[in-house]
Design a protein around this motif. Sequence first.
Motif, mmCIF file in Angstrom:
data_model
loop_
_atom_site.group_PDB
_atom_site.id
_atom_site.type_symbol
_atom_site.label_atom_id
_atom_site.label_comp_id
_atom_site.label_asym_id
_atom_site.label_seq_id
_atom_site.Cartn_x
_atom_site.Cartn_y
_atom_site.Cartn_z
ATOM 1 N N GLY A 122 0.809 -1.220 0.000
ATOM 2 C CA GLY A 122 0.000 0.000 0.000
ATOM 3 C C GLY A 122 0.838 1.264 0.000
ATOM 4 N N VAL A 123 2.174 1.136 0.175
ATOM 5 C CA VAL A 123 3.058 2.307 0.108
ATOM 6 C C VAL A 123 3.309 2.630 -1.368
ATOM 7 N N PRO A 124 3.141 3.882 -1.786
ATOM 8 C CA PRO A 124 3.441 4.233 -3.180
ATOM 9 C C PRO A 124 4.883 3.846 -3.511
ATOM 10 N N TYR A 125 5.108 3.273 -4.703
ATOM 11 C CA TYR A 125 6.433 2.703 -4.960
ATOM 12 C C TYR A 125 6.875 2.867 -6.411
ATOM 13 N N THR A 126 8.195 2.752 -6.578
ATOM 14 C CA THR A 126 8.823 2.569 -7.884
ATOM 15 C C THR A 126 9.804 1.424 -7.724
ATOM 16 N N LEU A 127 9.607 0.372 -8.500
ATOM 17 C CA LEU A 127 10.462 -0.803 -8.439
ATOM 18 C C LEU A 127 11.343 -0.834 -9.687
ATOM 19 N N ILE A 128 12.649 -0.820 -9.476
ATOM 20 C CA ILE A 128 13.612 -0.799 -10.583
ATOM 21 C C ILE A 128 14.277 -2.168 -10.674
ATOM 22 N N ARG A 129 14.079 -2.843 -11.805
ATOM 23 C CA ARG A 129 14.809 -4.089 -12.049
ATOM 24 C C ARG A 129 16.018 -3.779 -12.923
ATOM 25 N N SER A 130 17.184 -4.130 -12.427
ATOM 26 C CA SER A 130 18.428 -3.838 -13.126
ATOM 27 C C SER A 130 19.098 -5.112 -13.627
ATOM 28 N N THR A 131 19.826 -4.991 -14.740
ATOM 29 C CA THR A 131 20.705 -6.078 -15.150
ATOM 30 C C THR A 131 21.913 -6.097 -14.215
ATOM 31 N N GLN A 132 22.781 -7.085 -14.377
ATOM 32 C CA GLN A 132 23.970 -7.186 -13.541
ATOM 33 C C GLN A 132 24.873 -5.980 -13.740
ATOM 34 N N PHE A 133 25.680 -5.697 -12.731
ATOM 35 C CA PHE A 133 26.591 -4.554 -12.786
ATOM 36 C C PHE A 133 27.937 -4.987 -13.377
ATOM 37 N N PHE A 134 28.578 -4.087 -14.109
ATOM 38 C CA PHE A 134 29.947 -4.347 -14.557
ATOM 39 C C PHE A 134 30.841 -4.718 -13.371
ATOM 40 N N GLU A 135 30.568 -4.094 -12.234
ATOM 41 C CA GLU A 135 31.391 -4.321 -11.038
ATOM 42 C C GLU A 135 31.359 -5.770 -10.560
ATOM 43 N N PHE A 136 30.386 -6.556 -11.027
ATOM 44 C CA PHE A 136 30.291 -7.957 -10.614
ATOM 45 C C PHE A 136 30.949 -8.921 -11.601
ATOM 46 N N LEU A 137 31.544 -8.386 -12.667
ATOM 47 C CA LEU A 137 32.133 -9.272 -13.681
ATOM 48 C C LEU A 137 33.219 -10.166 -13.098
ATOM 49 N N ALA A 138 34.064 -9.616 -12.248
ATOM 50 C CA ALA A 138 35.151 -10.419 -11.665
ATOM 51 C C ALA A 138 34.592 -11.589 -10.863
ATOM 52 N N GLY A 139 33.526 -11.343 -10.106
ATOM 53 C CA GLY A 139 32.904 -12.407 -9.324
ATOM 54 C C GLY A 139 32.270 -13.469 -10.205
ATOM 55 N N ILE A 140 31.629 -13.027 -11.292
ATOM 56 C CA ILE A 140 31.020 -13.978 -12.233
ATOM 57 C C ILE A 140 32.101 -14.866 -12.845
ATOM 58 N N VAL A 141 33.215 -14.260 -13.230
ATOM 59 C CA VAL A 141 34.321 -15.009 -13.823
ATOM 60 C C VAL A 141 34.896 -16.013 -12.828
ATOM 61 N N ASN A 142 35.141 -15.561 -11.612
ATOM 62 C CA ASN A 142 35.778 -16.434 -10.621
ATOM 63 C C ASN A 142 34.925 -17.634 -10.248
ATOM 64 N N GLN A 143 33.608 -17.425 -10.112
ATOM 65 C CA GLN A 143 32.763 -18.558 -9.720
ATOM 66 C C GLN A 143 32.579 -19.545 -10.872
ATOM 67 N N ALA A 144 32.880 -19.113 -12.100
ATOM 68 C CA ALA A 144 32.718 -19.984 -13.269
ATOM 69 C C ALA A 144 34.038 -20.602 -13.731
ATOM 70 N N THR A 145 35.085 -20.394 -12.950
ATOM 71 C CA THR A 145 36.418 -20.851 -13.352
ATOM 72 C C THR A 145 36.719 -22.260 -12.855
ATOM 73 N N GLU A 146 37.242 -23.055 -13.767
ATOM 74 C CA GLU A 146 37.791 -24.380 -13.428
ATOM 75 C C GLU A 146 39.178 -24.449 -14.036
ATOM 76 N N GLY A 147 40.183 -24.492 -13.182
ATOM 77 C CA GLY A 147 41.559 -24.456 -13.694
ATOM 78 C C GLY A 147 41.837 -23.126 -14.354
ATOM 79 N N ASP A 148 42.216 -23.170 -15.645
ATOM 80 C CA ASP A 148 42.477 -21.917 -16.350
ATOM 81 C C ASP A 148 41.403 -21.611 -17.396
ATOM 82 N N THR A 149 40.224 -22.235 -17.233
ATOM 83 C CA THR A 149 39.120 -21.963 -18.149
ATOM 84 C C THR A 149 37.907 -21.422 -17.407
ATOM 85 N N VAL A 150 37.167 -20.565 -18.083
ATOM 86 C CA VAL A 150 35.955 -19.959 -17.522
ATOM 87 C C VAL A 150 34.765 -20.491 -18.318
ATOM 88 N N HIS A 151 33.901 -21.239 -17.655
ATOM 89 C CA HIS A 151 32.749 -21.860 -18.307
ATOM 90 C C HIS A 151 31.503 -21.005 -18.055
#
Length: 251
Positions: A122-151
């Motif tokens: 009931g509170v007046p609102y604006t809801l913003i859905r955002s895509t991922q931030f550039f700042e999270f690219l390093a985290g995305i890469v690291n969690q997808a890494t196996e050895g020296d490859t990024v899947h």
Amino acid sequence: MKIVVIGGTGLIGTKVVAKLRNRGHQVVAASPNTGINTITGEGLAEALTGTDVVVDLANSPSWEDKAVMEFFQTSGHNLLGAEINAGVKLHVAVSIVGVPLMQDSGYMRAKKAQEDLILRSGVPYTLIRSTQFFEFLAGIVNQATEGDTVHVSNVQFQPIAAEDVAGFVTEAALAAPINGITEIAGPERLTMPEMVTRFLKATNDQRKVVPNEHGVYYGAQISNESLVPAGQARLGAINFEAWMASQLQHA
């Protein structure tokens, strides 16, 4: 105007607080570190006294399914209840593009629960859905890494700079509530492997990118369109090269 920014000491919050103060508004940067806690309720009623607008940028410290759901439900209940008591005129919250499409993920289920609380409050609102931030690219890469490859999944990807996110949030905080959802994204749509390859090259990282067709992101099953806006989105002005240059400048 008095504006309380929940999560006001975080990545987006610090930028939003600075932008709003630069425009002459009275801004409270709220976080447990500043004595305002949406989980325990500590300092919440006092902070919201006389407040016109609340910007909710709070994030769970844990991504574990049960913990993240409890965080967003508890924080949402406490915050929206306090806003109703204080007569707050606008609630601005940031969520994630594709939330309804990624309900395999405990984090996305919790964000959907947060959205639903706002819509029903009931509170007046604006809801913003955002895509991922550039700042999270390093985290995305690291969690997808196996050895020296990024899947990474061969899906569409359209990340946005935190600076642009903060600009859109600031704009929403100073406008009338839309009582609906708006989407924001970066200026370029690529595939995730293309963006990750760019990032690795720009950071002189020798890891190799291996695209896959499994459609998995942080353990959740996703479609080709899950991480990009469904329709008309507002686009940020900062592309990857400009963002990368700013990171190197401040390194």
